[in-house]
Design a protein around this motif. Structure first.
Motif, PDB file in Angstrom:
ATOM      1  N   ASN A 192       0.796  -1.212   0.000  1.00  0.00           N
ATOM      2  CA  ASN A 192       0.000   0.000   0.000  1.00  0.00           C
ATOM      3  C   ASN A 192       0.835   1.271   0.000  1.00  0.00           C
ATOM      4  O   ASN A 192       0.287   2.357  -0.179  1.00  0.00           O
ATOM      5  CB  ASN A 192      -0.927   0.029   1.222  1.00  0.00           C
ATOM      6  CG  ASN A 192      -1.989  -1.037   1.139  1.00  0.00           C
ATOM      7  OD1 ASN A 192      -2.352  -1.485   0.062  1.00  0.00           O
ATOM      8  ND2 ASN A 192      -2.493  -1.448   2.274  1.00  0.00           N
ATOM      9  N   SER A 193       2.134   1.174   0.200  1.00  0.00           N
ATOM     10  CA  SER A 193       2.971   2.374   0.267  1.00  0.00           C
ATOM     11  C   SER A 193       2.913   3.216  -1.006  1.00  0.00           C
ATOM     12  O   SER A 193       2.746   4.433  -0.908  1.00  0.00           O
ATOM     13  CB  SER A 193       4.416   1.998   0.583  1.00  0.00           C
ATOM     14  OG  SER A 193       4.494   1.468   1.877  1.00  0.00           O
ATOM     15  N   PRO A 194       3.042   2.634  -2.196  1.00  0.00           N
ATOM     16  CA  PRO A 194       2.924   3.469  -3.402  1.00  0.00           C
ATOM     17  C   PRO A 194       1.546   4.115  -3.529  1.00  0.00           C
ATOM     18  O   PRO A 194       1.439   5.265  -3.965  1.00  0.00           O
ATOM     19  CB  PRO A 194       3.173   2.499  -4.555  1.00  0.00           C
ATOM     20  CG  PRO A 194       3.935   1.389  -3.950  1.00  0.00           C
ATOM     21  CD  PRO A 194       3.454   1.274  -2.538  1.00  0.00           C
ATOM     22  N   LEU A 206      -1.165  10.971  -1.223  1.00  0.00           N
ATOM     23  CA  LEU A 206      -0.584  12.187  -0.661  1.00  0.00           C
ATOM     24  C   LEU A 206      -0.269  13.196  -1.755  1.00  0.00           C
ATOM     25  O   LEU A 206      -0.544  14.396  -1.602  1.00  0.00           O
ATOM     26  CB  LEU A 206       0.671  11.852   0.136  1.00  0.00           C
ATOM     27  CG  LEU A 206       1.333  12.997   0.890  1.00  0.00           C
ATOM     28  CD1 LEU A 206       0.394  13.547   1.959  1.00  0.00           C
ATOM     29  CD2 LEU A 206       2.624  12.532   1.512  1.00  0.00           C
ATOM     30  N   LEU A 207       0.266  12.730  -2.868  1.00  0.00           N
ATOM     31  CA  LEU A 207       0.564  13.614  -3.990  1.00  0.00           C
ATOM     32  C   LEU A 207      -0.705  14.235  -4.560  1.00  0.00           C
ATOM     33  O   LEU A 207      -0.744  15.440  -4.862  1.00  0.00           O
ATOM     34  CB  LEU A 207       1.320  12.840  -5.074  1.00  0.00           C
ATOM     35  CG  LEU A 207       1.775  13.631  -6.285  1.00  0.00           C
ATOM     36  CD1 LEU A 207       2.813  14.657  -5.870  1.00  0.00           C
ATOM     37  CD2 LEU A 207       2.338  12.700  -7.323  1.00  0.00           C
ATOM     38  N   ILE A 208      -1.750  13.444  -4.686  1.00  0.00           N
ATOM     39  CA  ILE A 208      -3.033  13.961  -5.175  1.00  0.00           C
ATOM     40  C   ILE A 208      -3.604  14.977  -4.202  1.00  0.00           C
ATOM     41  O   ILE A 208      -4.119  16.029  -4.604  1.00  0.00           O
ATOM     42  CB  ILE A 208      -4.022  12.804  -5.419  1.00  0.00           C
ATOM     43  CG1 ILE A 208      -3.582  11.981  -6.618  1.00  0.00           C
ATOM     44  CG2 ILE A 208      -5.441  13.317  -5.601  1.00  0.00           C
ATOM     45  CD1 ILE A 208      -4.327  10.689  -6.796  1.00  0.00           C
ATOM     46  N   ILE A 263      -9.322  15.167   2.819  1.00  0.00           N
ATOM     47  CA  ILE A 263      -9.549  13.739   3.036  1.00  0.00           C
ATOM     48  C   ILE A 263      -8.366  12.916   2.520  1.00  0.00           C
ATOM     49  O   ILE A 263      -7.888  11.995   3.198  1.00  0.00           O
ATOM     50  CB  ILE A 263     -10.872  13.298   2.385  1.00  0.00           C
ATOM     51  CG1 ILE A 263     -12.050  13.921   3.126  1.00  0.00           C
ATOM     52  CG2 ILE A 263     -10.995  11.786   2.358  1.00  0.00           C
ATOM     53  CD1 ILE A 263     -13.378  13.748   2.438  1.00  0.00           C
ATOM     54  N   ALA A 264      -7.870  13.251   1.326  1.00  0.00           N
ATOM     55  CA  ALA A 264      -6.739  12.513   0.762  1.00  0.00           C
ATOM     56  C   ALA A 264      -5.486  12.691   1.611  1.00  0.00           C
ATOM     57  O   ALA A 264      -4.762  11.719   1.880  1.00  0.00           O
ATOM     58  CB  ALA A 264      -6.480  12.975  -0.674  1.00  0.00           C
ATOM     59  N   ALA A 300      -3.633   9.648   3.694  1.00  0.00           N
ATOM     60  CA  ALA A 300      -2.249   9.306   3.359  1.00  0.00           C
ATOM     61  C   ALA A 300      -1.323   9.465   4.557  1.00  0.00           C
ATOM     62  O   ALA A 300      -0.468   8.609   4.803  1.00  0.00           O
ATOM     63  CB  ALA A 300      -1.776  10.170   2.199  1.00  0.00           C
ATOM     64  N   VAL A 301      -1.491  10.532   5.315  1.00  0.00           N
ATOM     65  CA  VAL A 301      -0.605  10.759   6.464  1.00  0.00           C
ATOM     66  C   VAL A 301      -0.829   9.698   7.536  1.00  0.00           C
ATOM     67  O   VAL A 301       0.141   9.169   8.103  1.00  0.00           O
ATOM     68  CB  VAL A 301      -0.811  12.185   7.026  1.00  0.00           C
ATOM     69  CG1 VAL A 301      -0.172  12.340   8.380  1.00  0.00           C
ATOM     70  CG2 VAL A 301      -0.256  13.208   6.058  1.00  0.00           C
ATOM     71  N   ILE A 302      -2.062   9.346   7.807  1.00  0.00           N
ATOM     72  CA  ILE A 302      -2.334   8.302   8.800  1.00  0.00           C
ATOM     73  C   ILE A 302      -1.773   6.961   8.332  1.00  0.00           C
ATOM     74  O   ILE A 302      -1.122   6.243   9.095  1.00  0.00           O
ATOM     75  CB  ILE A 302      -3.840   8.203   9.100  1.00  0.00           C
ATOM     76  CG1 ILE A 302      -4.301   9.429   9.884  1.00  0.00           C
ATOM     77  CG2 ILE A 302      -4.162   6.934   9.883  1.00  0.00           C
ATOM     78  CD1 ILE A 302      -5.797   9.527  10.064  1.00  0.00           C
ATOM     79  N   GLY A 303      -2.005   6.621   7.070  1.00  0.00           N
ATOM     80  CA  GLY A 303      -1.505   5.350   6.543  1.00  0.00           C
ATOM     81  C   GLY A 303       0.009   5.269   6.536  1.00  0.00           C
ATOM     82  O   GLY A 303       0.605   4.257   6.927  1.00  0.00           O
ATOM     83  N   LEU A 304       0.665   6.338   6.100  1.00  0.00           N
ATOM     84  CA  LEU A 304       2.127   6.333   6.076  1.00  0.00           C
ATOM     85  C   LEU A 304       2.707   6.337   7.487  1.00  0.00           C
ATOM     86  O   LEU A 304       3.733   5.696   7.744  1.00  0.00           O
ATOM     87  CB  LEU A 304       2.646   7.531   5.281  1.00  0.00           C
ATOM     88  CG  LEU A 304       2.456   7.425   3.769  1.00  0.00           C
ATOM     89  CD1 LEU A 304       2.780   8.755   3.101  1.00  0.00           C
ATOM     90  CD2 LEU A 304       3.302   6.320   3.199  1.00  0.00           C
TER      91      LEU A 304
END
Length: 72
Positions: free
Chosen positions: A4-6, A12-14, A41-42, A46-50
């Motif tokens: 899931n990292s990519p 995060l980029l979006i 939301i994006a 992303a920050v929580i997941g990373l």
């Protein structure tokens, strides 16, 4: 989680890109709010997941590897 990292980096980029677009382009107010909400939301996702990946998954894998080496 590693797979899931990519996806999280792309999210995060979006999020960052849509945040920049929302702030720099003159859009109608409703579209600007929609883009801003999507970017929030994006970014939060992303920050929580990373953060979970870096601070939970990677140390857990390192500890598991050390435990296996200890009991060899």
């Amino acid at each position: 989680m590693v797979e899931n990292s990519p996806l999280l980096m792309a999210t995060l980029l979006i999020g960052v890109s849509s945040s920049l677009i929302s702030g720099s382009v003159n859009l109608s107010e409703s579209i600007e709010w929609i883009v801003l909400i999507i970017s929030l939301i994006a970014n939060i996702t992303a920050v929580i997941g990373l953060s979970l990946h870096v601070f939970v998954y990677l140390p857990m894998k390192k500890a598991e590897k050390n435990l296996k080496e200890t009991f060899k």
